[in-house]
Design a protein around this motif. Structure first.
Motif, PDB file in Angstrom:
ATOM      1  N   MET A 123       1.193  -1.362   0.313  1.00 20.79           N
ATOM      2  CA  MET A 123      -0.042   0.036  -0.036  1.00 20.79           C
ATOM      3  C   MET A 123       0.682   1.006  -0.081  1.00 20.79           C
ATOM      4  SD  MET A 123      -3.253  -0.625  -0.370  1.00 20.79           S
ATOM      5  CE  MET A 123      -4.006   0.185   0.320  1.00 20.79           C
ATOM      6  N   HIS A 124       2.065   1.423   0.505  1.00 20.61           N
ATOM      7  CA  HIS A 124       2.673   2.264   0.522  1.00 20.61           C
ATOM      8  C   HIS A 124       3.457   2.312  -0.945  1.00 20.61           C
ATOM      9  CE1 HIS A 124       6.818   4.412   1.471  1.00 20.61           C
ATOM     10  NE2 HIS A 124       6.779   5.199   2.746  1.00 20.61           N
ATOM     11  N   ALA A 125       3.853   1.788  -0.843  1.00 23.46           N
ATOM     12  CA  ALA A 125       4.195   1.376  -2.870  1.00 23.46           C
ATOM     13  C   ALA A 125       3.406   1.971  -3.850  1.00 23.46           C
ATOM     14  CB  ALA A 125       4.585   0.161  -3.447  1.00 23.46           C
ATOM     15  N   LEU A 126       2.214   2.416  -3.543  1.00 23.05           N
ATOM     16  CA  LEU A 126       0.841   2.123  -4.246  1.00 23.05           C
ATOM     17  C   LEU A 126       0.838   4.101  -3.812  1.00 23.05           C
ATOM     18  CD1 LEU A 126      -1.921  -0.151  -3.932  1.00 23.05           C
ATOM     19  CD2 LEU A 126      -0.222   0.407  -5.959  1.00 23.05           C
ATOM     20  N   GLY A 127       1.736   4.928  -2.844  1.00 21.26           N
ATOM     21  CA  GLY A 127       1.351   5.754  -2.752  1.00 21.26           C
ATOM     22  C   GLY A 127       0.341   6.753  -1.286  1.00 21.26           C
ATOM     23  N   ALA A 128       0.463   5.114  -0.850  1.00 19.08           N
ATOM     24  CA  ALA A 128      -0.183   5.415   1.174  1.00 19.08           C
ATOM     25  C   ALA A 128       0.396   6.104   1.525  1.00 19.08           C
ATOM     26  CB  ALA A 128      -0.827   4.304   1.040  1.00 19.08           C
ATOM     27  N   ARG A 129       0.667   6.539   2.723  1.00 22.24           N
ATOM     28  CA  ARG A 129       1.968   7.063   3.474  1.00 22.24           C
ATOM     29  C   ARG A 129       0.767   7.298   4.855  1.00 22.24           C
ATOM     30  NH1 ARG A 129       3.994   6.035   0.189  1.00 22.24           N
ATOM     31  NH2 ARG A 129       5.882   7.050  -0.988  1.00 22.24           N
ATOM     32  N   ASN A 130      -0.091   7.003   5.415  1.00 26.61           N
ATOM     33  CA  ASN A 130      -0.507   7.285   6.808  1.00 26.61           C
ATOM     34  C   ASN A 130      -1.915   5.502   6.880  1.00 26.61           C
ATOM     35  OD1 ASN A 130      -0.423   9.944   7.540  1.00 26.61           O
ATOM     36  ND2 ASN A 130      -1.553  10.007   5.883  1.00 26.61           N
ATOM     37  N   PHE A 131      -0.861   4.901   8.155  1.00 31.86           N
ATOM     38  CA  PHE A 131      -1.773   3.295   8.511  1.00 31.86           C
ATOM     39  C   PHE A 131      -1.834   3.341  10.146  1.00 31.86           C
ATOM     40  CE2 PHE A 131       0.891   3.443   4.341  1.00 31.86           C
ATOM     41  CZ  PHE A 131       0.700   2.607   3.652  1.00 31.86           C
ATOM     42  N   ILE A 132      -2.608   2.335   9.917  1.00 34.77           N
ATOM     43  CA  ILE A 132      -2.563   1.691  11.571  1.00 34.77           C
ATOM     44  C   ILE A 132      -2.865   0.586  11.639  1.00 34.77           C
ATOM     45  CG2 ILE A 132      -4.883   1.856  13.876  1.00 34.77           C
ATOM     46  CD1 ILE A 132      -5.442   4.301  13.058  1.00 34.77           C
ATOM     47  N   LEU A 133      -2.411  -0.255  12.532  1.00 39.66           N
ATOM     48  CA  LEU A 133      -2.021  -1.577  12.074  1.00 39.66           C
ATOM     49  C   LEU A 133      -3.010  -2.169  13.367  1.00 39.66           C
ATOM     50  CD1 LEU A 133      -2.049  -4.284  10.638  1.00 39.66           C
ATOM     51  CD2 LEU A 133       0.276  -4.339  11.660  1.00 39.66           C
ATOM     52  N   ASN A 134      -4.012  -2.871  13.538  1.00 38.99           N
ATOM     53  CA  ASN A 134      -4.745  -2.700  14.265  1.00 38.99           C
ATOM     54  C   ASN A 134      -4.180  -5.472  14.794  1.00 38.99           C
ATOM     55  OD1 ASN A 134      -6.525  -1.284  13.458  1.00 38.99           O
ATOM     56  ND2 ASN A 134      -7.888  -2.023  15.598  1.00 38.99           N
ATOM     57  N   SER A 135      -4.018  -4.625  16.250  1.00 40.68           N
ATOM     58  CA  SER A 135      -3.009  -6.090  16.600  1.00 40.68           C
ATOM     59  C   SER A 135      -4.730  -6.785  16.571  1.00 40.68           C
ATOM     60  CB  SER A 135      -2.605  -5.397  18.331  1.00 40.68           C
ATOM     61  OG  SER A 135      -3.842  -5.195  19.313  1.00 40.68           O
ATOM     62  N   LEU A 136      -4.205  -8.244  16.858  1.00 40.02           N
ATOM     63  CA  LEU A 136      -5.322  -9.001  16.821  1.00 40.02           C
ATOM     64  C   LEU A 136      -5.939  -9.539  18.544  1.00 40.02           C
ATOM     65  CD1 LEU A 136      -3.265 -10.812  15.609  1.00 40.02           C
ATOM     66  CD2 LEU A 136      -4.275 -13.028  15.851  1.00 40.02           C
ATOM     67  N   ILE A 137      -7.264  -9.223  18.925  1.00 37.59           N
ATOM     68  CA  ILE A 137      -7.779  -9.617  19.397  1.00 37.59           C
ATOM     69  C   ILE A 137      -7.459 -10.407  21.357  1.00 37.59           C
ATOM     70  CG2 ILE A 137      -9.511  -8.123  18.976  1.00 37.59           C
ATOM     71  CD1 ILE A 137     -11.128 -10.647  19.556  1.00 37.59           C
ATOM     72  N   PRO A 138      -8.081 -10.143  21.625  1.00 40.21           N
ATOM     73  CA  PRO A 138      -7.529 -11.427  23.416  1.00 40.21           C
ATOM     74  C   PRO A 138      -8.848 -12.640  23.228  1.00 40.21           C
ATOM     75  CG  PRO A 138      -8.475  -9.754  24.478  1.00 40.21           C
ATOM     76  CD  PRO A 138      -8.554  -9.319  22.814  1.00 40.21           C
ATOM     77  N   PHE A 204      -6.887  -2.596  24.702  1.00 44.53           N
ATOM     78  CA  PHE A 204      -8.784  -2.624  24.423  1.00 44.53           C
ATOM     79  C   PHE A 204      -9.570  -2.672  25.135  1.00 44.53           C
ATOM     80  CE2 PHE A 204     -12.419  -0.241  22.324  1.00 44.53           C
ATOM     81  CZ  PHE A 204     -12.660   0.675  23.271  1.00 44.53           C
ATOM     82  N   PHE A 205      -9.415  -4.111  24.558  1.00 40.22           N
ATOM     83  CA  PHE A 205     -10.981  -5.576  24.391  1.00 40.22           C
ATOM     84  C   PHE A 205     -10.123  -5.962  26.400  1.00 40.22           C
ATOM     85  CE2 PHE A 205     -11.620  -4.811  20.261  1.00 40.22           C
ATOM     86  CZ  PHE A 205     -13.226  -6.147  19.955  1.00 40.22           C
ATOM     87  N   LYS A 206      -9.179  -6.276  26.539  1.00 39.84           N
ATOM     88  CA  LYS A 206      -8.792  -6.477  27.801  1.00 39.84           C
ATOM     89  C   LYS A 206      -9.602  -4.734  28.515  1.00 39.84           C
ATOM     90  CE  LYS A 206      -7.399  -8.900  29.914  1.00 39.84           C
ATOM     91  NZ  LYS A 206      -5.652  -9.631  29.837  1.00 39.84           N
ATOM     92  N   THR A 207      -9.256  -4.175  28.707  1.00 44.59           N
ATOM     93  CA  THR A 207     -10.176  -2.655  29.532  1.00 44.59           C
ATOM     94  C   THR A 207     -11.558  -2.996  29.344  1.00 44.59           C
ATOM     95  OG1 THR A 207      -8.079  -1.161  29.076  1.00 44.59           O
ATOM     96  CG2 THR A 207     -10.634  -0.145  29.436  1.00 44.59           C
ATOM     97  N   MET A 208     -12.028  -3.129  28.056  1.00 46.42           N
ATOM     98  CA  MET A 208     -13.706  -2.941  28.146  1.00 46.42           C
ATOM     99  C   MET A 208     -13.797  -4.773  29.240  1.00 46.42           C
ATOM    100  SD  MET A 208     -14.844  -2.584  23.835  1.00 46.42           S
ATOM    101  CE  MET A 208     -14.153  -3.262  23.569  1.00 46.42           C
ATOM    102  N   TYR A 209     -13.268  -5.233  28.701  1.00 50.04           N
ATOM    103  CA  TYR A 209     -13.603  -6.994  29.349  1.00 50.04           C
ATOM    104  C   TYR A 209     -13.428  -6.252  30.895  1.00 50.04           C
ATOM    105  CZ  TYR A 209     -13.881 -12.216  31.025  1.00 50.04           C
ATOM    106  OH  TYR A 209     -13.646 -12.921  31.210  1.00 50.04           O
TER     107      TYR A 209
END
Length: 283
Positions: A123-138, A204-209
């Motif tokens: 995606m960076h090679a296509l021109g995107a520059r801002n990303f958020i990668l979400n971790s797996l939930i518990p 974040f999911f642990k906080t909700m839990y």
């Protein structure tokens, strides 16, 4: 692909969380997610749905890249005007894959981590520059991967629940560590020409839990261990829905069924990712 509409439903029977993100941030949302998808069907071909690394990226190219693979290739969006949010992994590690040792003989967990990181690089090679990668939930907190050995609608056989619970804990933590370390490397590599933010969905999911009354407010007490959608006979999908919670009760539940978060959990997630985009989230 189309913009997310309120009619786009998720596996939890409610509105998808990206729709709420668009609402909270007044954003235009382009949602390329597919239920049952994995990062790469070449690694963990669970259901054969369009995967993140090829199929879903192809839709982004179709919508936002002009003259693809030519000397005139151009991103049709201002790179500073959008954020790519990648949230994948549940289907790569669960039943039918690593947890039940159904992955191909030549596939390892680092391959799945590399797939996610390489998707961001593409995606960076296509021109995107801002990303958020979400971790797996518990995932070990879900009914499917709890220490119960009882059959569920997703796995209608008796199984070693204790082994599944410990195995899932290990898989989630291992993949999350690989991904977190990997984006640190990419951010150094890009030297400011693009940035990946890590969203700690696990915490974040642990906080909700651990703080249910702060996040779940239906007509009954908050419930983070049970689930709303019931399937009384794990061998018979036609009975699913018998004994479901009511519409008024839904927002009390963290989980829709044995695997999927509830719509209220999705609202909470969307609100926190909006804060992340605004630079105000602790996750």
């Amino acid at each position: 692909m189309q913009h997310v509409s309120q009619n786009d439903t998720a596996a939890n029977g409610g509105v998808q969380w990206p729709w709420y993100l668009g609402l909270y941030g007044n954003y235009t949302i382009w949602n390329y997610a597919v239920g049952g998808a994995v990062c790469s069907n070449n690694l963990t071909p669970l259901y054969g749905e369009p995967d993140v690394s090829t199929g879903q990226q192809a839709w982004f190219i179709q919508d936002h890249i002009d003259a693809y693979k030519t000397s005139h290739q151009k991103l049709s969006l201002d790179p500073s005007s959008f954020v790519v949010v990648q949230f994948i992994g549940t289907n790569d590690v669960g039943i039918g894959s690593f947890l039940t040792t159904d992955e191909a003989a030549n596939v390892s967990l680092p391959d799945v981590a590399d797939c996610q990181l390489n998707s961001l690089k593409s995606m960076h090679a296509l021109g995107a520059r801002n990303f958020i990668l979400n971790s797996l939930i518990p995932l070990q907190l879900t009914g499917l991967y709890s220490n119960s050995s009882a059959p569920t609608i997703y796995y209608p056989e008796v199984h070693d629940g204790n082994a599944w619970n410990k195995g899932m804990y290990n898989l989630v933590h291992s993949l999350n560590r690989m991904l977190s370390d990997g984006i640190d490397v990419l951010n150094v590599e890009w030297a400011g020409d693009g940035r990946i933010e890590w969203f700690n969905t696990y915490d974040f999911f642990k906080t909700m839990y651990n703080n249910p009354t702060q996040y779940f407010n239906g007509s009954i007490p908050a419930n983070v261990t049970g689930h709303c959608h019931q399937c009384p006979d794990p061998d018979d999908y036609t009975q699913c829905g018998i004994g479901d919670c009511t519409l008024a009760e839904r927002d009390s539940y963290m989980w829709w069924d044995e695997l999927h978060p509830s719509e209220q959990t999705g609202r909470n997630l969307a609100a926190e990712i909006y804060k992340k985009i605004e630079g105000k989230s602790e996750y």
